[in-house]
Design an enzyme around this catalytic site. Sequence first.
Site, PDB file in Angstrom:
ATOM      1  N   ASP A   1     103.926 -33.657 -14.811  1.00  0.00           N
ATOM      2  CA  ASP A   1     103.817 -34.427 -16.016  1.00  0.00           C
ATOM      3  C   ASP A   1     105.154 -34.943 -16.409  1.00  0.00           C
ATOM      4  O   ASP A   1     106.097 -34.419 -17.249  1.00  0.00           O
ATOM      5  CB  ASP A   1     103.432 -33.520 -17.279  1.00  0.00           C
ATOM      6  CG  ASP A   1     102.023 -32.963 -17.101  1.00  0.00           C
ATOM      7  OD1 ASP A   1     101.291 -33.473 -16.284  1.00  0.00           O
ATOM      8  OD2 ASP A   1     101.564 -31.653 -17.768  1.00  0.00           O
TER       9      ASP A   1
ATOM     10  N   ASP B   1      94.653 -28.401 -10.674  1.00  0.00           N
ATOM     11  CA  ASP B   1      95.825 -28.487 -11.597  1.00  0.00           C
ATOM     12  C   ASP B   1      96.186 -27.001 -12.325  1.00  0.00           C
ATOM     13  O   ASP B   1      95.315 -26.049 -11.978  1.00  0.00           O
ATOM     14  CB  ASP B   1      95.263 -29.196 -12.867  1.00  0.00           C
ATOM     15  CG  ASP B   1      96.179 -29.605 -13.961  1.00  0.00           C
ATOM     16  OD1 ASP B   1      97.569 -29.608 -13.563  1.00  0.00           O
ATOM     17  OD2 ASP B   1      95.811 -30.033 -15.099  1.00  0.00           O
TER      18      ASP B   1
ATOM     19  N   GLU C   1     100.005 -22.917 -11.611  1.00  0.00           N
ATOM     20  CA  GLU C   1     101.187 -22.170 -11.260  1.00  0.00           C
ATOM     21  C   GLU C   1     101.084 -20.656 -11.305  1.00  0.00           C
ATOM     22  O   GLU C   1     102.245 -19.925 -10.715  1.00  0.00           O
ATOM     23  CB  GLU C   1     102.412 -22.552 -12.490  1.00  0.00           C
ATOM     24  CG  GLU C   1     102.757 -24.147 -12.179  1.00  0.00           C
ATOM     25  CD  GLU C   1     101.588 -25.000 -12.637  1.00  0.00           C
ATOM     26  OE1 GLU C   1     100.674 -25.021 -13.169  1.00  0.00           O
ATOM     27  OE2 GLU C   1     101.733 -26.033 -11.627  1.00  0.00           O
TER      28      GLU C   1
END
Length: 842
Positions: free
Chosen positions: A508, A430, A433
């Site tokens: 999300d 996760d 980025e």
Amino acid sequence: MAKLKKRPLHHYAPEPGVIAEKEALGTNRYEDVYYEHTTGKITGVYKVGNHHFELQSEGRAKLCLTVLNDDVIRIRFSVGEPGRDFSYAVLDQAGTQDAKTSWKEQKTAFLVTTATLKIEIAKADGSLTIAERSSGKTVHQFAKPFYGRSTLNRGLEQVRIQLKTDKKEGIYGLGDKAWDHNLQGSEWANWTEDAFAYGENRKTLYRSVPFYYGLTHGTAYGIFLDNTYRSHFDFNSTKDNLTTIWADGGEFDYYFIGGPLLNDVAARYHQLTGTPEMPPLWAMGFHQCRWSYYPESRVRELAKAFREKKIPCDAIYLDIDYMDGYRCFTWNKEHFPDPKQMISDLKEDGFHTVVMIDPGIRVDKEYHVYADGLERGAFCRRNSGQLMVGPVWPPECVWPDYTDPGVRDWWGTLYEELYNDQGVSGFWNDMNEPAVFKINHLTFPDDVGHNFDGEPTHHKKAHNIYGMQMTRASYDGLKALQPAKRPFLLGRASFSGGQRYASLWTGDNVASWEHLRIANRQCLRMAISGFSMVGTDIGGFVDDPSPEMLSRWLQLAVFHPFMRIHSMGNNSDGAAEVEAEEVKQAEKLNRQDQEPWVHGKLHTKRNRKAIEMRYQLLPYLYSSFRQHIVTGVPVLRNLFFYDQTDANCLKYADQFLYGEDLMVAPVLDKGIKSMTVYLPGGDWYDFWTGELLQGKQKINAKVKPERLPIYVRAGAVIPTVDVVQCTADMNKLKHIELSVFAADSGKSTFYWDAGEGYGYAAGQYTERTFTVSRKGKKTIVRQSATGNYNASFRDAQVRIVGLTQPPTDFTVDGVQRTTGIFYAKRAVVITVPFDFEEITIG
Ligand code: MIG
């Protein structure tokens, strides 16, 4: 002091002139000055071998052109001499083919020709025009020459091309955009971003895929910009019939991919950037997740509930709370005193355990990953030499530099205890980025340095591939730890080519009907952009779905290669540790559950049915995935991939193909009882009723609450199995069902292997090809097989749909048959040995 004027993010270069931001201080000093770079006149060609051309130009910008094969041309504009020939996205072997080309000097242009393409390079300014030879159609045409811009303060900050387009041209792909399928008339950027609760028009999402398809006058082509800087794609947003593509630095290094079919472009893009390996079969089962399941007793309770309620499930996920204070690769021993035992008990019961691993490493001298990484110099540093430190889950984190091959190797070894000793089956990367909390910028500052595989650079260049390199490090690490096992890795951020390392979920999203529509688009768009192993947070991450919404979402997700429920639970966004404690309290009071059974009996039944269908269809889904790997054609495709010349296929773009034989019409609206479905050319069967329907027509399909309208290509053979509670049980099944949808001709394949490991590479698989034909009143089904995997299946129930009259004569491998025949409502079922060669029914 004169202030540098802030320009909007998406500005093109101002023109003309070389002195920018003119608020002069007095005489001849400026806030900044800029320079423009073009190729100017092309004066000659230096040819290397048969396929590589270096153009000599008067200007500072240089142009090289490489013919990879008849249909794929690499075009490389650089300001100054081209740099290192290196790519994170493109496979090494993609550039080795020596295609036959011819070249010619004409009065105004140099001409390079392949078997299918004609490439013209204008002598005046290096502009390109590419035409398809067979049709003579021009599919790629510069409206302006290549343009580069640098400033004294900022260095090279823009490389750009402008192409002719018009509003009729269809623009598809570009990876992670939630917008409508056709991007004509809109403008986008690629910059991987933690995009919590994004809307459909958000310009930048989690993934950066600078690749799109154009469809002009019925002919498709692709453009892939292999540049890792922030890139921008303006598809005629200002209605000036221009497509403008630029990046904030680097080279304008791009690939033109010829068609003429969208499927051809897709296949060639995959040849360039790769496909994943076959995922383990369990990864294609149903998965259950939430933020977060803990402690152990709750996880066990969850597993038990699935089995008791007879809802199939293959994996349970542990989100960040399983860790000890958000330290990756550790356990919270209070909540999980004996992880190994728990994981092994779950495994006994057919559940795989997947745990989260973040890139943010807690600053804590007592923590081995931090201490070890620090000693190795594994963490990203700023220009000044200081460590890059920032808050994510722990208040202070550092981040490994995954663009450093040594760091990648080290990172891979960190999985050893979880993977080899404790039995965790898969991992979930996760926040890569990379996401940083508390700041609007959401990520690293630009001055963070990266190794970039031996050519050190700053974050602006490495940002978009950071997440991809994290998944690469994880994937390679898992493979090295257990070479005989297929890794399962789920990732968030990625870049073109990242499909080789991780499956992905879209991030999300929100529990809303709008987001259900987005889920459909996003998965389709990711799939046609290289990432077929994709899925969404079923039911929505933020907020709670209505019962109807959750059921519809599950029904859609049956056809997303990665199928997982996930939700936010009681967590609020951006929670720091203190808030996390509050969340833990809230979790106790109100769980905001999103398991398939939370909405009462009726919906539990519907949800179970959807998940059961997933398992029944797994042989088909698995085969389709295998096909994808072999051909490079995506598993999910918009209807217009079926017939790109049919205006209705373009219009009904939400409808999609799953593999070669199934077409799905997703139900994306609340409460509807019927919908218009478009059936493209050819004959189709209603999957549920067996009704034969002619193509090229719109039908009014009845919409039932418990299922989606699904159609089968006439002539297809769909393999399905009985419901099992987990894929581990699938390899014990003795029967398979083959549904034959009768037609004059048709062909399908069914691929099967052990569902795990690499035996298939040594021939331990079987690929069965079924052909369907008709002779007079007889329907004939033939099977041929390659490979030598010994499947558990012993017999096949061949279910023949669409016979024109009741059959009286059955022959199996040349022998007449009178037993083992069953007349169902819409079909005739005959039980035969699994390895039959020919069945004739008439
Ligand atoms: O800031 O680990 O997208 O799936 O549940 C949120 C907690 C961090 C973001 C992921 C989401 C996950 C959540 N994570």
